[in-house]
Design a protein around this motif. Structure first.
Motif, PDB file in Angstrom:
ATOM      1  N   GLN D 320      53.485 -79.470 -28.393  1.00  0.00           N
ATOM      2  CA  GLN D 320      52.414 -78.508 -28.649  1.00  0.00           C
ATOM      3  C   GLN D 320      52.929 -77.206 -29.253  1.00  0.00           C
ATOM      4  N   GLY D 321      54.210 -77.108 -29.455  1.00  0.00           N
ATOM      5  CA  GLY D 321      54.743 -75.877 -30.018  1.00  0.00           C
ATOM      6  C   GLY D 321      54.605 -74.691 -29.087  1.00  0.00           C
ATOM      7  N   VAL D 322      54.510 -74.959 -27.806  1.00  0.00           N
ATOM      8  CA  VAL D 322      54.453 -73.851 -26.848  1.00  0.00           C
ATOM      9  C   VAL D 322      55.826 -73.180 -26.808  1.00  0.00           C
ATOM     10  N   PRO D 323      55.865 -71.861 -27.014  1.00  0.00           N
ATOM     11  CA  PRO D 323      57.189 -71.220 -27.083  1.00  0.00           C
ATOM     12  C   PRO D 323      57.906 -71.216 -25.739  1.00  0.00           C
ATOM     13  N   VAL D 324      59.216 -71.118 -25.815  1.00  0.00           N
ATOM     14  CA  VAL D 324      60.040 -71.181 -24.619  1.00  0.00           C
ATOM     15  C   VAL D 324      59.703 -70.048 -23.655  1.00  0.00           C
ATOM     16  N   SER D 325      59.227 -68.922 -24.200  1.00  0.00           N
ATOM     17  CA  SER D 325      58.910 -67.788 -23.330  1.00  0.00           C
ATOM     18  C   SER D 325      57.784 -68.151 -22.355  1.00  0.00           C
ATOM     19  N   VAL D 326      56.801 -68.894 -22.850  1.00  0.00           N
ATOM     20  CA  VAL D 326      55.708 -69.308 -21.968  1.00  0.00           C
ATOM     21  C   VAL D 326      56.227 -70.256 -20.900  1.00  0.00           C
ATOM     22  N   VAL D 327      57.178 -71.100 -21.315  1.00  0.00           N
ATOM     23  CA  VAL D 327      57.766 -72.032 -20.353  1.00  0.00           C
ATOM     24  C   VAL D 327      58.446 -71.273 -19.217  1.00  0.00           C
ATOM     25  N   LEU D 328      59.180 -70.227 -19.570  1.00  0.00           N
ATOM     26  CA  LEU D 328      59.840 -69.423 -18.534  1.00  0.00           C
ATOM     27  C   LEU D 328      58.821 -68.845 -17.564  1.00  0.00           C
ATOM     28  N   MET D 329      57.734 -68.329 -18.136  1.00  0.00           N
ATOM     29  CA  MET D 329      56.711 -67.735 -17.266  1.00  0.00           C
ATOM     30  C   MET D 329      56.099 -68.797 -16.363  1.00  0.00           C
ATOM     31  N   LEU D 330      55.812 -69.934 -16.959  1.00  0.00           N
ATOM     32  CA  LEU D 330      55.167 -71.001 -16.194  1.00  0.00           C
ATOM     33  C   LEU D 330      56.051 -71.447 -15.035  1.00  0.00           C
ATOM     34  N   GLU D 331      57.339 -71.640 -15.327  1.00  0.00           N
ATOM     35  CA  GLU D 331      58.259 -72.097 -14.279  1.00  0.00           C
ATOM     36  C   GLU D 331      58.332 -71.096 -13.135  1.00  0.00           C
ATOM     37  N   SER D 332      58.503 -69.816 -13.508  1.00  0.00           N
ATOM     38  CA  SER D 332      58.674 -68.835 -12.431  1.00  0.00           C
ATOM     39  C   SER D 332      57.390 -68.676 -11.637  1.00  0.00           C
ATOM     40  N   MET D 333      56.247 -68.736 -12.336  1.00  0.00           N
ATOM     41  CA  MET D 333      54.991 -68.593 -11.609  1.00  0.00           C
ATOM     42  C   MET D 333      54.787 -69.750 -10.640  1.00  0.00           C
ATOM     43  N   MET D 334      55.159 -70.941 -11.096  1.00  0.00           N
ATOM     44  CA  MET D 334      54.905 -72.092 -10.241  1.00  0.00           C
ATOM     45  C   MET D 334      55.691 -71.974  -8.924  1.00  0.00           C
ATOM     46  N   VAL D 335      56.960 -71.629  -9.017  1.00  0.00           N
ATOM     47  CA  VAL D 335      57.762 -71.500  -7.797  1.00  0.00           C
ATOM     48  C   VAL D 335      57.207 -70.371  -6.921  1.00  0.00           C
ATOM     49  N   ALA D 336      56.843 -69.252  -7.559  1.00  0.00           N
ATOM     50  CA  ALA D 336      56.329 -68.128  -6.776  1.00  0.00           C
ATOM     51  C   ALA D 336      55.042 -68.512  -6.072  1.00  0.00           C
ATOM     52  N   PHE D 337      54.175 -69.232  -6.765  1.00  0.00           N
ATOM     53  CA  PHE D 337      52.918 -69.636  -6.149  1.00  0.00           C
ATOM     54  C   PHE D 337      53.148 -70.581  -4.979  1.00  0.00           C
TER      55      PHE D 337
END
Ligand SMILES: Nc1ncnc2c1ncn2[C@@H]1O[C@H](COP(=O)(O)OP(=O)(O)OP(=O)(O)O)[C@@H](O)[C@H]1O
Ligand SMILES: Nc1ncnc2c1ncn2[C@@H]1O[C@H](COP(=O)(O)OP(=O)(O)OP(=O)(O)O)[C@@H](O)[C@H]1O
Ligand SMILES: [Mg+2]
Ligand SMILES: [Mg+2]
Lengths: 503, 315, 317, 350
Positions: D320-337
């Motif tokens: 989907q061409g999602v940039p790596v920056s969004v991936v970083l945010m997604l990963e950290s948010m998931m663990v925090a949640f």
């Protein structure tokens, strides 16, 4: 007269455990109310609720007839309630004046330590306390720390003052001073709630005595015409003997021999100077003295926890000078430490892990490096039964035991290891009368079985009733030695305060 | 290699000036960390707060043209991230190390994402004129030190002034005393009527704002631009110098200067042609930090309750 | 910003293959990655369907190749030598996908027909930059700021130094390796150190770190040589020239070679092939230097002169 | 008021088990992530679909999740030992690199010997190298009271630079230009356990390490002492335990496991050392260890969760061409949640 503080049906649950059950209580202005009860009866919990540290599960607090809720100590403080907590609420890294100044900044920015120091000095003079406002609390002996706690509460100028076991670490003289202070505060209209396990001082200080048992009020008496025995019976529900049964026993060979020992304390100041002493098998040697005169260091020296700067320590013929704590343990040295939570047990360890702290590496508790949990649990179960340690389960953490029960567990561990030599420090500090009776009997039993015991206590009565010999420690030196027929509280008190023994 | 260069006064002037430039951002962040650690919160997320501050400051300056607006925006952005950490670690009492590490990852993503959305990708990324140096009359004429210390930008002077200011706040005011009490013995502080939670939030907010300013120093004062991960690990250095500096502002400044000096020196030794593998040159500041730390940490001055979540009715 | 949308846009010439690119760093580093990214965008403009993933760590390269291959990309470009090993590992399983690595090929590795390497001779451009610097400097001290010690960077620095030596034996090159491609603050300090050491021209080849070099030069009014694209817009007064790798040409040629069936192997390409060049020289460069550059460039293109290719530090002696 | 209501009536009801909490947390973080994905111009639903499909819905994806979790499990097991001993080891990355280079160096040096011997030798070398790196922090902590957090972070920089020096210089492949070591001979490559994926036999080592961790910590004298030192230094000393030794030992073991992770990673995946083979594994492993509450199953679970996240996110970037920056945010948010959800569950349970 209207009660200045009324509790109505206070209930407090920790999880499923209910620590307080429908407690109702009134405190009159200018009254000294003593609160008695076994360890774990719920005294401190009740006080913490009044002070806003805990929220009651049910019930109501009324101040001068008005219902109030304290969501935090700040609210309680602003309603004129002051409290000296059972466990020190001090910042060790701060000076005395700083400790008093915490939370006191009206405009939040002005910090007038000099002003506070001056006020403290005035207070101290008025109530005959001796505290240097600029001393770091960490550097003060516990007795002085307790005085700082009391000064803190006095400085607040509370209308209702709660004192939760303030006398545990004070000398007889300091206790007398505190009693005077409390009486004069009461005379000026301050209400005082006083908690203590020392029944004599309770009878002396209070106008009224309320007894708690298992979270419930079980009685109320006036001190007039009441004896310590009556109080003990109300608390424990049976008769308690205050005088341990010390029979003469044959004195054996010297087990602990200290020769010209010197040591420094954590601050690098000389703590022990030229100490020479011997403790024989089947003998209890008592060390009397005001806290902070080298007792802590003495106990650490004879267990390998502190290095000597000069001299020798020999145990059962083995020279253990500056050997590791493990070498002392291997030489069958037992140790009931001053601080049961910091030294005597380990946070998060269960009862059965705590019970084998010193011999977990030995057969049968482990074999070629592998622990044998079954043996450890069996052993603990035996100890717990024998020493009547009250607990929910053997798997709960030792730190969740009440102070008295933790003390029993540690005593059980140290004594049942059949030590040749055991050093016991403040064995009954903070314990209720029933527990004290038991601890004393166990110490005497160990003596009967031939252990050499060094008993260090600031409780003069305890030392006199247990010891075959008393040494008085003052400023790191032994300033006197007394045999049972020479025991005289006044004389010992003088020696503890620094008067040299004649001759 | 030009050995004579090492003895010239120009060389040392330039080393000192560079030392100061390299030290300021880690000092500002370290100062912030002092406040929150003194209050008992270990803020490992400081790198992320710096990064967010750097971007926000650049963004605000780029569009408003005012450096002051930029600094304010940087401080606010760092503060916002600190509040996020505060909610999770103070209010919800989650593990401070984990959340700090997560916040760093999150901020790295957030800043590069936002920058990309706003400015796109280009071979000539947008810039703003870097903050000019302001030279102080007289003082800047002192030989060697003058040009090094007194021809710097506003951030540098602000950092120097902040030392006594922070010292005063921490050690000469009631607020500072309460804040330190919250980090030493929160329960005792509470019984003295201190709102421990508020103190911890306060320390964390100060930390976030200062970290944001430290980031702003990089993007506004030093470079006039933003690039992904512009902080390049400086937040971790800030964590180190706080311990190194015993949680005291002036010592932390000293520690920052020492680190900055090691950096400045290794770059200059490379520049004059010292023939050591460059990896060893680059290691120098880190090795020096370890050695000095080892020599000075016999006695610990850490706030006693550092890193411990505080809940009232807990044991 | 521009986002690749592989699935969405229908291209004008549907016959053209889909091209994906893996970048080792962020696409906006104003250097190595931006240059490649811009090449990719040129291909997009000329009708290819393109996609890219940036900041791919070594640990994820293989997986990224595979993901694109499974999506049916005909050509996947890995931009850097570190893509070579994983390319050779993945390529065997995807015979229909060509993988093109812009970087040196791993030695001793078995080559595969659907993997091609382009060994970009950036150092030829660096040699020309060295001529410019050597003949323009007045102080005879020239700074050079590099990112990390990787082959391309070493060769550039060595060729640059050789050129300076050749045109101006009095001049000396002082190189600093900053250890990072993304720390402009360090780049600025490195350049400042060189300027204070007397350098009056600084070349950088350090991507984002180089942006700091440019700031330092602007602050001290020192001349610059840029990298990645024509960086004269970043410092119009000071930028003498820039070293420009143009990956779009290389990729276009690869697509042609794929069509012709001659894809694969290692292709060493430089100025002659139009892959490497330098930006137009600024007015500050003396005419003699301009002539010399033109001469050498011509010699290189005609094969009369080959630029020394050295993979070690020779700048400081 | 509102929050109280939510806590009483919603959180309490929905948060009976950890599983539901994790599910709710994941859904919430996906919702937050969707905003950024949409901002980046991609379709969140498609992106998430690809994420799921590429991890669980694909044979290769499963293998990839496993292979990515191996270093995380090993380093996290080490981090856990450190935590049990009261030590925070943030130096996993540096220890990983040193272990990797030591293993490859030894492997190449003794390549002539029979392969089982080479395996043993080079893994021991890796453990020693990583362990020594941890032990430096341990000795400084135990005898000079130096903060191990800072020392391990600083040592990360040092070892990354040192490995960089080695691969550029003494250990660079003979005749090669690229800064990397020579490749390990074929027979030293760890066998693949799921054919045509990268899931290699290192997972067995990781699982054995986890079991060993549990056994050592709970069933041995060594573990008892490490825990004692970690939870009450004064109490441990009183109990006759040589605190300094066990502080050092816990950091040594911690580093040794990270070093082993490096060895396994190069023997299983890269077959040689080059810069950048660890993408912040050390820090990720700290999250894995704490998320898994230092327990073996927890560590395994959270390592799989995190590597699944990485694999899914990588696929999402590609498709989907999602940039790596969004991936970083997604990963950290998931663990925090997930952590946040757990904390609400515990509050509700009280
Ligand atoms: N925070 C808490 N969480 C759980 N249980 C608690 C907590 N605080 C006290 N308790 C329990 O409540 C009971 C009453 O404790 P409390 O401290 O009030 O006793 P006490 O009467 O003051 O005893 P002592 O004389 O030993 O001080 C004990 O069983 C104790 O274990
Ligand atoms: N009571 C205590 N309180 C705080 N820290 C302590 C305490 N006792 C020991 N330590 C710390 O533990 C560490 C090691 O203690 P110790 O001297 O007991 O080691 P050791 O048993 O001599 O070890 P080794 O046998 O390896 O020499 C030191 O950092 C010391 O400061
Ligand atoms: Mg109590
Ligand atoms: Mg020792």
């Amino acid at each position: 007269m209207q009660a200045c503080l009324s509790l109505r049906g206070i209930t407090k649950c920790f999880g499923s455990f209910s620590a307080l059950n429908h407690i109702s209580l009134d405190v009159q202005p200018g009254e000294v109310l003593a609160l008695l009860g076994e360890n774990g009866a719920g005294k401190s919990t009740l006080m913490n609720i009044i002070y806003g540290l805990y929220q009651p599960t049910a019930g109501q607090i009324l101040l001068n007839g008005q219902p109030v809720t304290f969501s935090s100590p700040l609210a309680a403080i602003s309603h004129g309630i002051g409290m000296v907590h059972q466990h020190f609420m001090l910042v060790p890294a701060f000076t005395v004046a700083e400790n008093v100044a915490i939370g006191q900044g009206k405009a939040r920015l002005t910090l007038r330590l000099d002003q506070i120091a001056k006020e403290l000095q005035q207070l101290a003079a008025r109530y005959h306390l001796q505290v240097d406002p600029f001393a770091r609390v960490a550097d003060l002996p516990v007795g002085l720390q307790q005085q700082v706690e009391i000064l803190k509460a006095l400085h607040h100028g509370a209308k209702i003052l709660i004192l939760d076991e303030p006398t545990g670490v004070l000398t007889p003289k300091e206790i007398t001073g505190l009693i005077q202070t409390v009486r004069s505060l009461a005379a000026q209209g301050t209400s005082v709630i006083f908690i203590s396990h020392k029944l004599n001082e309770v009878l002396e200080i209070s106008d009224r005595i309320v007894v708690l048992r298992q979270g419930q009020c079980v009685g109320e008496v006036s001190p007039q015409g009441t004896t310590p025995g009556d109080l003990a019976r109300m608390m424990v529900g049976r008769d308690v003997s205050f005088q341990p049964d010390r029979q003469a026993s044959p004195r054996g060979e010297a087990i602990l021999v200290m020769d010209s020992v010197r040591a420094i304390n954590d601050r690098g100041v000389a703590a022990l100077q030229d100490i020479s002493l011997a403790v024989h098998a089947g003998e209890i040697v008592g060390i009397a003295g005001v806290d902070g005169n080298g007792q802590t260091e003495l106990a650490e020296i004879v267990t390998g926890l502190r290095l000597l700067t000069a001299g020798e320590v020999v145990i059962a013929g083995e020279n253990l000078t500056n050997q590791t704590p493990l070498d002392f343990i291997n030489q069958k040295v037992g140790h009931v430490p001053e601080d049961r939570k910091k030294n005597g047990s380990i946070k998060g360890f269960s009862l059965w892990e705590t019970a084998v702290m010193k011999n977990h590496g030995n057969f049968p508790f482990s074999h070629s490096g592998i622990l044998n949990h079954e043996k450890m649990i069996d052993h603990t179960q035996k100890l717990v039964r024998q020493y009547d340690v009250r607990m929910a389960t053997i798997h709960q953490s030792a730190h969740s035991l009440s102070g008295g029960n933790l003390q029993k567990l540690i005593l059980a561990r140290e004594i049942t290891a059949t030590p040749k030599f055991i050093v016991v420090m403040h064995p009954t500090r903070g314990l209720d009368v029933g527990a004290i009776e038991f601890v004393h009997s166990q110490l005497l039993e160990a003596r009967r079985q031939g252990a050499a015991i060094l008993l260090i206590s600031s409780e003069l009565e305890e030392v006199m009733s247990l010891a075959d010999r008393i040494l008085i420690l003052y400023e790191g030196k032994i300033v006197g030695q007394l045999l049972p027929d020479e025991y005289d509280p006044n004389h010992i008190g003088l020696l503890m305060a620094g008067a040299r023994e004649a001759g | 290699m030009d050995v004579d260069i090492l003895t010239g006064s120009m060389f040392w002037t330039s080393v000192i000036a560079a030392t100061v430039r390299m030290a300021v951002p880690i000092y500002l962040a370290g100062l912030g960390e002092i406040f929150c650690e003194r209050a008992g919160v270990l803020n490992i997320g400081i790198e992320g707060q710096m990064l967010t501050g750097a971007l926000a400051a650049f963004f605000a300056t780029y569009y408003s043209g005012s450096v002051l607006t930029g600094m304010l925006a940087g401080a606010l952005a760092g503060l916002a991230m600190a509040l996020l950490l505060g909610f999770l670690c103070i209010k919800r009492q989650l593990d401070q190390t984990t959340i700090g590490v997560l916040l760093n990852i999150f901020c790295l993503g957030l800043t590069s994402f936002s920058y990309r959305v706003i400015f796109g990708i280009s071979a000539t990324p947008p810039t703003i004129p870097p903050l000019a140096a302001v030279s102080i009359p007289f003082l800047s004429n002192i030989p060697v030190l003058g040009p090094a210390l007194f021809q710097q930008n506003l951030f540098v002077y602000a950092a120097l002034i902040s030392v006594p200011a922070a010292y005063w706040l921490l050690f000469r005011t009631s607020l500072g005393l309460d804040l330190r009490a919250a980090g030493e013995n929160p329960r005792a502080a509470e019984t003295m009527g201190v709102n421990v939670v508020a103190m911890r939030y306060l320390g964390l907010c100060l930390c976030g704002a200062l970290a944001g300013l430290a980031g702003a120093f990089l993007s506004l004062a030093l470079l006039g631009r933003f690039v992904d991960n512009i902080t390049a690990g400086r937040g971790f250095i800030a964590l180190a110098i706080v311990i190194f500096g015993c949680w005291k502002p002036h010592r932390v400044l000293g520690a920052a200067l020492l680190f900055g000096f090691a950096e400045a020196l290794q770059l200059r030794l490379q520049a004059v042609g010292m023939n050591i593998p460059y990896q060893f040159m680059l290691m120098f500041p880190y090795v020096l930090t370890i050695i000095v730390l080892a020599m000075t940490s016999r006695r610990t001055f850490a706030p006693a309750a550092l890193g411990q979540p505080y809940a009232r009715e807990n044991e | 910003g521009e986002k690749p949308k592989p699935a969405a846009e229908k291209t004008a010439a549907p016959a053209k293959m889909k091209i994906a690119m893996l970048l080792p760093g962020p696409a906006n580093d104003a250097g190595w990655n931006t240059a490649a990214y811009q090449g990719l965008m040129k291909l997009k403009d000329s009708g290819y369907e393109v996609a890219f993933t940036e900041s791919v760590p070594v640990a994820n390269i293989e997986e990224a190749f595979r993901n694109y291959a499974e999506k049916g990309y005909g050509l996947i470009v890995g931009h850097g030598f570190q893509f070579g090993d994983p390319a050779l590992k993945v390529a065997g399983q995807f015979a229909n996908t060509k993988i093109f690595v812009s970087g040196k090929n791993p030695t001793n590795a078995k080559m595969l027909p659907n993997v091609g390497f382009i060994d970009q001779s950036e150092f030829e451009g660096a040699y020309l930059c060295g001529i410019v610097a050597g003949m323009t400097t007045k102080t005879n001290k020239i700074g050079y700021v590099a990112g990390m010690e990787i082959p391309g960077q070493l060769a550039n620095l060595a060729a640059f130094t050789k050129a300076v030596e050749a045109v101006n034996p009095q001049a000396k090159v002082f190189g600093i390796i900053t250890g990072s491609f993304s720390d402009p603050a360090k780049g600025k300090e490195a350049a400042t150190a060189q300027i204070e050491n007397g350098a009056d021209i600084i070349m950088h080849a350090a991507d984002s770190t180089g942006l700091g070099v440019i700031e330092a030069a602007k602050a001290k009014n020192v001349m610059l040589i840029g990298y990645g694209a024509d960086q004269s817009a970043l410092a119009p007064e000071l930028m003498l020239t820039s070293l420009i790798p143009d990956l779009s040409k290389a990729i276009t040629q690869q697509t042609e070679r794929i069509d012709k069936g001659t894809f694969g192997g290692v292709w060493k390409a430089g100025i002659k092939d139009g892959i490497i060049d330098i930006a137009p020289l600024s007015a500050k460069v003396p005419q003699a230097a301009k002539d010399k550059v033109a001469q050498v460039r011509k010699d290189i293109v005609e094969g009369k002169f080959s630029v020394p290719e050295i993979y070690e530090r020779i700048d400081k002696k | 008021m509102f929050i109280d209501f939510v806590q009483q009536h919603i959180v309490k009801k929905c948060t009976g088990t950890s599983a539901t909490v994790i599910l709710a947390a994941v859904i919430l973080s996906l919702l937050c992530g969707a905003v950024f994905i949409a901002l980046a111009g991609a379709n969140p639903l498609e992106a998430y679909y690809d994420m799921l499909k590429s991890t669980l819905g694909r044979y290769y994806g499963v293998g990839e999740v496993i292979s990515k979790s191996i270093p995380l499990v090993l380093i996290a097991a080490g981090v856990a030992i450190g935590f049990y001993g009261g030590q925070t080891n943030l130096g996993g990355d540096g220890q990983f690199y040193l272990g990797a280079i030591a293993a490859v160096w030894t492997g190449l040096l003794f390549a002539e010997l029979p392969w089982p011997l080479v395996f043993i030798l080079s893994w021991i070398a890796a453990c020693l190298a990583g362990g020594a790196w941890g032990a430096i922090a341990g000795v400084l902590k135990a005898y000079l009271n130096t903060s191990e957090i800072i020392v391990t972070i600083m040592l990360n920089y040092v070892s990354v630079l040192f490995v960089s020096f080695l691969v550029h210089g003494p250990l660079k492949e003979k005749g090669g230009f690229i800064p990397q070591t020579a490749t390990l001979p074929e027979e030293l490559h760890l066998p693949i356990i799921l054919e045509a994926t990268r899931a290699h036999a290192g997972i067995l080592v990781a699982l054995i390490a986890l079991l060993t961790l549990w056994f050592v910590i709970h069933k041995t004298v060594l573990g008892y002492r490490i825990r004692a030192v970690g939870q009450g230094l004064a109490g441990a000393r009183y109990a006759g335990i040589h605190c300094g030794r066990y502080i050092t030992l816990s950091l040594f073991l911690s580093g040794a496991l990270a070093g082993l992770a490096g060895a396994i990673e190069v023997f299983g995946i890269h077959h040689r050392v080059l810069e950048g083979i660890s993408s912040d594994f050390g820090f990720t492993a700290v999250i894995v260890a704490l998320l898994g509450r230092l327990k073996p199953l927890g560590i395994l679970g959270s390592a799989l969760l995190l590597s699944g996240l990485v694999v899914g996110a990588n696929a999402m970037q590609v498709s989907q061409g999602v940039p790596v920056s969004v991936v970083l945010m997604l990963e950290s948010m998931m663990v925090a949640f997930v952590l946040l959800g757990e904390s609400y569950r515990q509050t509700a349970a009280k």
